[in-house]
Design an enzyme around this catalytic site. Structure first.
Site, PDB file in Angstrom:
ATOM      1  N   CYS A 184     -12.434 -35.873  17.248  1.00 48.89           N
ATOM      2  CA  CYS A 184     -12.532 -35.290  18.589  1.00 48.89           C
ATOM      3  C   CYS A 184     -13.445 -36.177  19.444  1.00 48.89           C
ATOM      4  O   CYS A 184     -14.323 -36.853  18.942  1.00 48.89           O
ATOM      5  CB  CYS A 184     -13.106 -33.886  18.629  1.00 48.89           C
ATOM      6  N   ARG A 215      -9.859 -40.839  19.276  1.00 52.80           N
ATOM      7  CA  ARG A 215     -10.564 -39.981  18.326  1.00 52.80           C
ATOM      8  C   ARG A 215      -9.766 -38.723  17.973  1.00 52.80           C
ATOM      9  O   ARG A 215     -10.156 -37.963  17.088  1.00 52.80           O
ATOM     10  CB  ARG A 215     -11.921 -39.575  18.898  1.00 52.80           C
ATOM     11  N   TRP A 223      -8.892 -33.400  17.698  1.00 54.18           N
ATOM     12  CA  TRP A 223      -8.194 -33.655  16.443  1.00 54.18           C
ATOM     13  C   TRP A 223      -8.431 -32.396  15.624  1.00 54.18           C
ATOM     14  O   TRP A 223      -9.552 -32.115  15.201  1.00 54.18           O
ATOM     15  CB  TRP A 223      -8.766 -34.877  15.745  1.00 54.18           C
ATOM     16  N   ASN A 281     -17.626 -31.678  18.882  1.00 56.39           N
ATOM     17  CA  ASN A 281     -17.044 -32.584  17.889  1.00 56.39           C
ATOM     18  C   ASN A 281     -17.814 -32.374  16.596  1.00 56.39           C
ATOM     19  O   ASN A 281     -19.031 -32.544  16.586  1.00 56.39           O
ATOM     20  CB  ASN A 281     -17.178 -34.034  18.365  1.00 56.39           C
ATOM     21  N   GLY A 282     -17.114 -31.978  15.531  1.00 60.64           N
ATOM     22  CA  GLY A 282     -17.788 -31.751  14.250  1.00 60.64           C
ATOM     23  C   GLY A 282     -17.220 -30.524  13.582  1.00 60.64           C
ATOM     24  O   GLY A 282     -16.138 -30.045  13.939  1.00 60.64           O
ATOM     25  N   GLU A 313      -3.117 -54.689   3.327  1.00 61.36           N
ATOM     26  CA  GLU A 313      -3.377 -54.457   4.749  1.00 61.36           C
ATOM     27  C   GLU A 313      -2.074 -54.533   5.553  1.00 61.36           C
ATOM     28  O   GLU A 313      -1.849 -53.732   6.466  1.00 61.36           O
ATOM     29  CB  GLU A 313      -4.420 -55.475   5.246  1.00 61.36           C
ATOM     30  N   LYS A 319      -0.731 -51.420   7.753  1.00 56.64           N
ATOM     31  CA  LYS A 319      -0.450 -51.520   9.191  1.00 56.64           C
ATOM     32  C   LYS A 319       0.961 -51.023   9.470  1.00 56.64           C
ATOM     33  O   LYS A 319       1.184 -50.267  10.409  1.00 56.64           O
ATOM     34  CB  LYS A 319      -0.571 -52.971   9.691  1.00 56.64           C
ATOM     35  N   GLU A 344       1.329 -47.105   8.945  1.00 57.91           N
ATOM     36  CA  GLU A 344       0.612 -46.181   9.834  1.00 57.91           C
ATOM     37  C   GLU A 344       1.149 -46.187  11.266  1.00 57.91           C
ATOM     38  O   GLU A 344       1.042 -45.172  11.943  1.00 57.91           O
ATOM     39  CB  GLU A 344      -0.897 -46.431   9.808  1.00 57.91           C
ATOM     40  N   HIS A 388       5.225 -55.112 -13.846  1.00 57.60           N
ATOM     41  CA  HIS A 388       4.747 -53.944 -14.594  1.00 57.60           C
ATOM     42  C   HIS A 388       5.259 -52.641 -13.987  1.00 57.60           C
ATOM     43  O   HIS A 388       4.692 -51.583 -14.246  1.00 57.60           O
ATOM     44  CB  HIS A 388       3.219 -53.953 -14.663  1.00 57.60           C
ATOM     45  N   LYS A 441      -8.978 -42.345  15.098  1.00 58.99           N
ATOM     46  CA  LYS A 441      -9.637 -43.607  14.780  1.00 58.99           C
ATOM     47  C   LYS A 441     -10.923 -43.400  13.994  1.00 58.99           C
ATOM     48  O   LYS A 441     -11.213 -44.147  13.081  1.00 58.99           O
ATOM     49  CB  LYS A 441      -9.923 -44.390  16.060  1.00 58.99           C
TER      50      LYS A 441
HETATM   51  C1  F6R Z   1      -6.341 -48.408   9.588  1.00 56.09           C
HETATM   52  C2  F6R Z   1      -7.638 -47.938   9.998  1.00 56.09           C
HETATM   53  C3  F6R Z   1      -8.384 -47.038   9.080  1.00 56.09           C
HETATM   54  C4  F6R Z   1      -9.881 -47.357   9.140  1.00 56.09           C
HETATM   55  C5  F6R Z   1     -10.655 -46.337   8.293  1.00 56.09           C
HETATM   56  C6  F6R Z   1     -12.135 -46.660   8.235  1.00 56.09           C
HETATM   57  O1  F6R Z   1      -5.774 -49.248  10.546  1.00 56.09           O
HETATM   58  O2  F6R Z   1      -8.099 -48.249  11.058  1.00 56.09           O
HETATM   59  O3  F6R Z   1      -7.906 -47.126   7.776  1.00 56.09           O
HETATM   60  O4  F6R Z   1     -10.083 -48.649   8.667  1.00 56.09           O
HETATM   61  O5  F6R Z   1     -10.492 -45.055   8.823  1.00 56.09           O
HETATM   62  O6  F6R Z   1     -12.693 -46.665   9.505  1.00 56.09           O
HETATM   63  P1  F6R Z   1     -14.070 -47.388   9.808  1.00 56.09           P
HETATM   64  O7  F6R Z   1     -13.861 -48.840   9.623  1.00 56.09           O
HETATM   65  O8  F6R Z   1     -14.396 -47.006  11.214  1.00 56.09           O
HETATM   66  O9  F6R Z   1     -15.057 -46.841   8.819  1.00 56.09           O
END
Ligand code: F6R
Length: 610
Positions: A2, A27, A74, A98-99, A483, A487, A490, A506, A605
């Site tokens: 949030c 967020r 969120w 937020n929380g 990675e 990407k 997601e 395997h 995020k």
């Molecule tokens: C994927 C992504 C997430 C963050 C994860 C950790 O693209 O962005 O997997 O890497 O939520 O977030 P931080 O780096 O802010 O701790």
């Protein structure tokens, strides 16, 4: 998660609040809402869905006034609905939060028994009722918030306004982030620096257990029990333009292209090219600590966890230190053995990821030294640590992390060089080559961006309808394969898996058929020949091979269906170059499919829940 924003001053606040929410929408984007005081009354407008739904609602019901609060949600407690959207109102009070309030159920039961009409399923509405009850006892808004919070357990950043105190926003914080902005005749608050950045660069990063009263005359900070606090005012060097799209269709595309600049900034002033070394004062670790530690533990989640996996290769090979990589979200579920001889590095873009923060705190309690490798200045993980090493990627707005990933691995490579030099495990020549290589890396990254963009777009067109995609890599290319898969899944919602190339036989090789594109990372490094064998195994089972290889690798060209070339580089630098075409591939596939690239479904995020 949030995002919260607040404003008090002399300007119409609704556009400022909406602008702040736009910067915080990463967020959470389940619903959004504003509460604005027009001098007489508080008016609230809320809407389910993205911020644009709120903007549309505001066209029909404009909010006029110079004091207000705004929220982007969120959902945690209560489904996504207008009733559960913030701000929540009780009597004279409107609150955003937020929380998570952990004891909301007993509080709710008590309030209902006392006659409160609670309309939403949220934990936040409880705060509104608690504050309103205190106001009805004759307390000022500030005192009412203070008294109400005495009853509340859990994480919160809240902003509260009251009908009979029109020119005031009261905020408080415990465990969720909150930044205050100091303007001329106006004050701001927000969950993150970019929310206030277009209006002021002078900020106060609030500490846990603090509250503040915002008026047009300034900001007064106290502890939750009322003791005055003289807060440190920081001047932020991020420019407002850094939080804009600058002509790119999405933040993610802009941030992919910003990587050379992000690496330049992260390296700036930290490379000692004359001596093939890293400037000690810049790294956050004393030479004594560098030589006395016996193990490195890297803690992170998601993309930052993939950066940690790359970092392990660096630290083991250059500093010869045993290194473990921990998923922060799992670390806390074990009785991890950790102690004073360990250096723990908590890696996080936001610096607020709850799992990483809690894991880091546990490690510190057990005596480990804690270094924060984070992007957001003054964030919770930075504050919890003994020392910080900032990635200087600038604000990352796209939910899928890109520029912070490469900035993190730049930070980890510098750390490994620094440790290796101090511990005598890294020879002069190799150190010099690595430092020179780092200095030239931004230009190589620019070359990869310009050299692969069109080709990757055409590959995205060709493979956008795939149902599953596999990514294979070996050595440092293995976390890059993970990675690339993360990407893609997601933002495009295509099922993708990353595997260590040697693991294929395997089990996962059973998945390969002509409908499954297999992205194989075969840059020229010490693992290339073995990875080429894995490529051929996948090809022999009918997989369509998309190889990423070093320029001029004719064998790779002849054995693959598609080939993306990157320049030759030291093996430690290859992850920076390999990841770019994978980021672009995920971006173009998602954009062609028409998904919401910057705000993919179900994600936020900054993950401040467990
Ligand atoms: C994927 C992504 C997430 C963050 C994860 C950790 O693209 O962005 O997997 O890497 O939520 O977030 P931080 O780096 O802010 O701790």
């Amino acid at each position: 998660m949030c995002g919260i924003v607040g404003y008090v001053g002399n300007r119409e606040c609704a556009p400022i609040l909406v602008d702040g929410l736009r910067r915080l929408e990463y967020r959470g984007y389940d619903s959004a809402g504003l509460a604005v005081h027009d001098g007489q009354r508080i008016h609230v407008v809320r809407a389910v869905g993205k911020l644009r739904m709120l903007e549309e609602a505001l066209v029909g019901s404009p909010l006029l006034g110079t004091t207000g609060i705004g929220h982007t949600r969120w959902a945690t407690h209560g489904r996504v609905s207008e009733t559960n959207a913030h701000p929540h109102v009780a009597g004279e009070i409107a609150v955003i939060h937020n929380g998570i309030i952990e004891n909301h159920l007993p509080l709710r039961a008590r309030l209902v028994k006392a006659g409160a009409k609670i309309v939403s399923d949220t934990d936040t509405e409880i705060i509104a009722h608690l504050v309103d009850a205190q106001c009805r006892q004759g307390h000022s808004l500030e005192a009412a918030v203070r008294l109400a919070l005495k009853e509340v357990e859990g994480a919160y950043a809240i902003a509260v306004i009251r009908q009979s105190e029109p020119q005031k926003v009261v905020v408080a914080k415990n465990a969720s982030p909150l930044v205050l902005g100091l303007g001329e005749g106006e004050s701001f608050c927000g969950s993150d620096i970019p929310a206030v950045l277009p209006y002021t660069r002078r900020v106060i990063i609030m500490e846990d257990g603090q509250m503040a009263v915002l008026t047009s005359d300034g900001i007064r900070v106290t502890t939750l029990d009322g003791t005055p606090v003289e807060p440190a005012v920081k001047t932020i060097d991020w420019s407002p333009a850094m939080a804009e799209k600058s002509g790119f269709k999405h933040f993610m595309l802009k941030e992919i292209h910003e990587q050379p600049r992000a690496i330049e900034d992260t390296l700036r002033g930290r490379l000692d090219r004359e001596n093939g070394d890293i400037v000690p004062e810049e790294i956050g670790l004393s030479p004594e600590l560098a030589t006395s530690i016996e193990r490195v533990v890297l803690l992170a989640c998601g993309t930052s966890h993939h950066a940690a996996m790359v970092g392990r290769y660096y630290i083991e090979s250059l500093a010869r230190l045993p290194t473990v990589v921990e998923l922060a979200s799992e670390f806390r579920n074990r009785e991890a053995v950790i102690g004073p001889n360990d250096l723990v590095i908590a890696i996080s873009q936001s610096g607020e990821t709850l799992d990483t923060l809690m894991a880091a705190k546990i490690a510190k309690q057990r005596g480990a030294k804690l270094l924060a490798l984070v992007n957001v200045m003054g964030s919770a993980i930075a504050r919890a640590a003994d020392a910080e090493l900032y990635t200087r990627a600038g604000p990352e707005i796209g939910v899928a992390s890109t520029k912070c990933f490469t900035a993190q691995i730049a930070g980890l490579l510098m750390l490994a060089i620094y440790l290796g030099k101090r511990r005598g495990t890294l020879g002069k020549e190799r150190a010099e080559a690595l430092v020179e290589g780092l200095a030239h890396l931004p230009q190589q990254m620019r070359d990869v961006l310009t050299g692969t963009r069109q080709l990757v777009l055409s590959l995205a067109r060709r493979y956008m309808d795939a149902r599953d995609v596999l990514f294979l890599g070996r050595g440092t290319s293995y976390p890059i394969a993970l990675e690339g898969a993360l990407k893609l899944k997601e933002i495009s919602y295509i099922h993708a898996e990353g595997y260590a190339a040697g693991e294929m036989k395997h089990g996962p090789i059973a998945l390969i058929d002509p409908n499954v594109p297999v992205v194989v990372l075969v840059p020229r490094d010490e693992h290339r020949d073995k990875s080429m064998s894995n490529l051929q195994e996948a090809k022999a089972r009918g997989g369509r091979i998309l190889a990423v290889a070093t320029e001029g690798d004719e064998e790779a060209r002849s054995l693959s269906d598609e080939l993306v070339e990157i320049p030759a580089a030291l093996s430690e630098l290859l992850p920076f170059l390999l990841v770019i075409p994978l980021q672009l591939f995920a971006y173009y596939v998602a954009d062609l499919k028409g998904t919401d690239v910057d705000q993919p479904r179900n994600l936020a995020k900054t993950v401040t829940v467990e």
